[in-house]
Scaffold this motif. Structure first.
Motif, PDB file in Angstrom:
ATOM      1  N   UNK A   1       2.255  88.819  58.659  1.00  0.00           N
ATOM      2  CA  UNK A   1       3.563  88.553  59.229  1.00  0.00           C
ATOM      3  C   UNK A   1       4.310  89.879  59.414  1.00  0.00           C
ATOM      4  N   UNK A   2       5.101  89.907  60.436  1.00  0.00           N
ATOM      5  CA  UNK A   2       5.961  91.053  60.722  1.00  0.00           C
ATOM      6  C   UNK A   2       7.385  90.541  60.842  1.00  0.00           C
ATOM      7  N   UNK A   3       8.333  91.300  60.337  1.00  0.00           N
ATOM      8  CA  UNK A   3       9.740  90.933  60.480  1.00  0.00           C
ATOM      9  C   UNK A   3      10.345  91.778  61.590  1.00  0.00           C
ATOM     10  N   UNK A   4      10.777  91.105  62.646  1.00  0.00           N
ATOM     11  CA  UNK A   4      11.448  91.764  63.761  1.00  0.00           C
ATOM     12  C   UNK A   4      12.945  91.752  63.499  1.00  0.00           C
ATOM     13  N   UNK A   5      13.601  92.865  63.825  1.00  0.00           N
ATOM     14  CA  UNK A   5      15.047  92.979  63.651  1.00  0.00           C
ATOM     15  C   UNK A   5      15.718  93.089  65.010  1.00  0.00           C
ATOM     16  N   UNK A   6      16.787  92.317  65.192  1.00  0.00           N
ATOM     17  CA  UNK A   6      17.575  92.362  66.417  1.00  0.00           C
ATOM     18  C   UNK A   6      19.045  92.445  66.041  1.00  0.00           C
ATOM     19  N   UNK A   7      19.797  93.265  66.755  1.00  0.00           N
ATOM     20  CA  UNK A   7      21.253  93.338  66.560  1.00  0.00           C
ATOM     21  C   UNK A   7      21.930  92.730  67.781  1.00  0.00           C
ATOM     22  N   UNK A   8      22.663  91.666  67.529  1.00  0.00           N
ATOM     23  CA  UNK A   8      23.429  91.010  68.587  1.00  0.00           C
ATOM     24  C   UNK A   8      24.878  91.469  68.474  1.00  0.00           C
ATOM     25  N   UNK A   9      25.547  91.692  69.601  1.00  0.00           N
ATOM     26  CA  UNK A   9      26.922  92.195  69.539  1.00  0.00           C
ATOM     27  C   UNK A   9      27.923  91.188  68.990  1.00  0.00           C
ATOM     28  N   UNK A  10      27.602  89.892  69.068  1.00  0.00           N
ATOM     29  CA  UNK A  10      28.534  88.869  68.594  1.00  0.00           C
ATOM     30  C   UNK A  10      27.765  87.581  68.274  1.00  0.00           C
ATOM     31  N   UNK A  11      28.486  86.588  67.761  1.00  0.00           N
ATOM     32  CA  UNK A  11      27.855  85.332  67.355  1.00  0.00           C
ATOM     33  C   UNK A  11      27.271  84.564  68.550  1.00  0.00           C
ATOM     34  N   UNK A  12      27.970  84.460  69.704  1.00  0.00           N
ATOM     35  CA  UNK A  12      27.345  83.753  70.830  1.00  0.00           C
ATOM     36  C   UNK A  12      26.026  84.393  71.291  1.00  0.00           C
ATOM     37  N   UNK A  13      25.950  85.706  71.272  1.00  0.00           N
ATOM     38  CA  UNK A  13      24.690  86.374  71.620  1.00  0.00           C
ATOM     39  C   UNK A  13      23.612  86.069  70.588  1.00  0.00           C
ATOM     40  N   UNK A  14      24.001  85.997  69.319  1.00  0.00           N
ATOM     41  CA  UNK A  14      23.045  85.645  68.268  1.00  0.00           C
ATOM     42  C   UNK A  14      22.554  84.210  68.464  1.00  0.00           C
ATOM     43  N   UNK A  15      23.460  83.309  68.877  1.00  0.00           N
ATOM     44  CA  UNK A  15      23.050  81.929  69.176  1.00  0.00           C
ATOM     45  C   UNK A  15      22.013  81.904  70.290  1.00  0.00           C
ATOM     46  N   UNK A  16      22.254  82.659  71.358  1.00  0.00           N
ATOM     47  CA  UNK A  16      21.309  82.699  72.473  1.00  0.00           C
ATOM     48  C   UNK A  16      19.955  83.246  72.022  1.00  0.00           C
ATOM     49  N   UNK A  17      19.984  84.266  71.180  1.00  0.00           N
ATOM     50  CA  UNK A  17      18.752  84.859  70.667  1.00  0.00           C
ATOM     51  C   UNK A  17      17.983  83.865  69.804  1.00  0.00           C
ATOM     52  N   UNK A  18      18.675  83.199  68.900  1.00  0.00           N
ATOM     53  CA  UNK A  18      18.021  82.226  68.020  1.00  0.00           C
ATOM     54  C   UNK A  18      17.461  81.068  68.841  1.00  0.00           C
ATOM     55  N   UNK A  19      18.213  80.603  69.839  1.00  0.00           N
ATOM     56  CA  UNK A  19      17.705  79.534  70.705  1.00  0.00           C
ATOM     57  C   UNK A  19      16.427  79.970  71.416  1.00  0.00           C
ATOM     58  N   UNK A  20      16.405  81.216  71.862  1.00  0.00           N
ATOM     59  CA  UNK A  20      15.210  81.735  72.533  1.00  0.00           C
ATOM     60  C   UNK A  20      14.032  81.837  71.565  1.00  0.00           C
ATOM     61  N   UNK A  21      14.302  82.241  70.338  1.00  0.00           N
ATOM     62  CA  UNK A  21      13.241  82.296  69.327  1.00  0.00           C
ATOM     63  C   UNK A  21      12.697  80.903  69.026  1.00  0.00           C
ATOM     64  N   UNK A  22      13.598  79.935  68.950  1.00  0.00           N
ATOM     65  CA  UNK A  22      13.153  78.564  68.693  1.00  0.00           C
ATOM     66  C   UNK A  22      12.318  78.040  69.856  1.00  0.00           C
ATOM     67  N   UNK A  23      12.713  78.371  71.093  1.00  0.00           N
ATOM     68  CA  UNK A  23      11.926  77.969  72.261  1.00  0.00           C
ATOM     69  C   UNK A  23      10.560  78.659  72.293  1.00  0.00           C
ATOM     70  N   UNK A  24      10.465  79.828  71.662  1.00  0.00           N
ATOM     71  CA  UNK A  24       9.193  80.541  71.561  1.00  0.00           C
ATOM     72  C   UNK A  24       8.346  80.012  70.400  1.00  0.00           C
ATOM     73  N   UNK A  25       8.784  78.898  69.827  1.00  0.00           N
ATOM     74  CA  UNK A  25       8.077  78.204  68.748  1.00  0.00           C
ATOM     75  C   UNK A  25       8.050  78.986  67.434  1.00  0.00           C
TER      76      UNK A  25
END
Length: 169
Positions: A1-25
């Motif tokens: 396993x690898x831990x990827x790190x992402x910095x989102x500028x705000x909470x809505x951007x973090x929501x979009x990122x998490x939604x995309x990760x969930x869609x990527x299974x």
């Protein structure tokens, strides 16, 4: 396993990122979000104690030190006269296991109270209001996830990865 790190500028951007990760299974148990204290994250999966603190590295160090100490104590106990009645291998193994258990417990108490050394580099960004999103992915999913993030979330910055994520947390 690898831990990827992402910095989102705000909470809505973090929501979009998490939604995309969930869609990527990527399962939500493998996604961890860390923000400045008091930031409302809504339904984002917050980072737990194992991700926020030095718990896992402390457990590893404590088990190694305690196991080694128990092993030495077992060897000394076997070398003492009068201990020949006890099977030598059993006492050495038992003391090594007990040492590892006590060492893990004691060091975990310290590790929980110390912030993660792996997250030190993000301290200023989080304090300024950015949101750190961590995703634990398999080796073969790293590049597809990074490519997906570039297209779906252009305002999110990839901050690299850790190579040695334990499987159990």
């Amino acid at each position: 396993m690898r831990r990827l790190f992402f910095l989102a500028p705000d909470v809505p951007s973090a929501h979009a990122l998490v939604d995309s990760l969930l869609l990527a299974r990527i399962a939500d148990k493998h996604i961890h979000v860390l923000a400045r204290e008091g930031t409302p994250l809504g339904d984002l999966p917050e980072a737990g104690v194992a991700q926020r603190s030095d718990l896992i590295p402390a457990l590893e160090r404590g088990a190694a030190a305690g196991g080694a100490t128990g092993l030495v104590a077992g060897l000394v106990a076997v070398a003492l006269p009068g201990m020949a009645v006890i099977p030598a291998g059993g006492i050495v193994i038992a003391l090594a296991a007990a040492g590892a258990l006590v060492g893990s417990w004691a060091s975990s108490m310290v590790g929980v109270s110390v912030s993660s050394t792996r997250l030190e580099r993000f301290k200023d960004a989080i304090a300024s209001g950015q949101v750190l999103v961590m995703a634990d992915v398999t080796h073969e999913h790293v590049q597809p996830i990074l490519d997906r993030m570039k297209t779906c979330c252009p305002n999110v910055v990839s901050e690299g990865m850790d190579h040695d994520i334990p499987v159990f947390p």
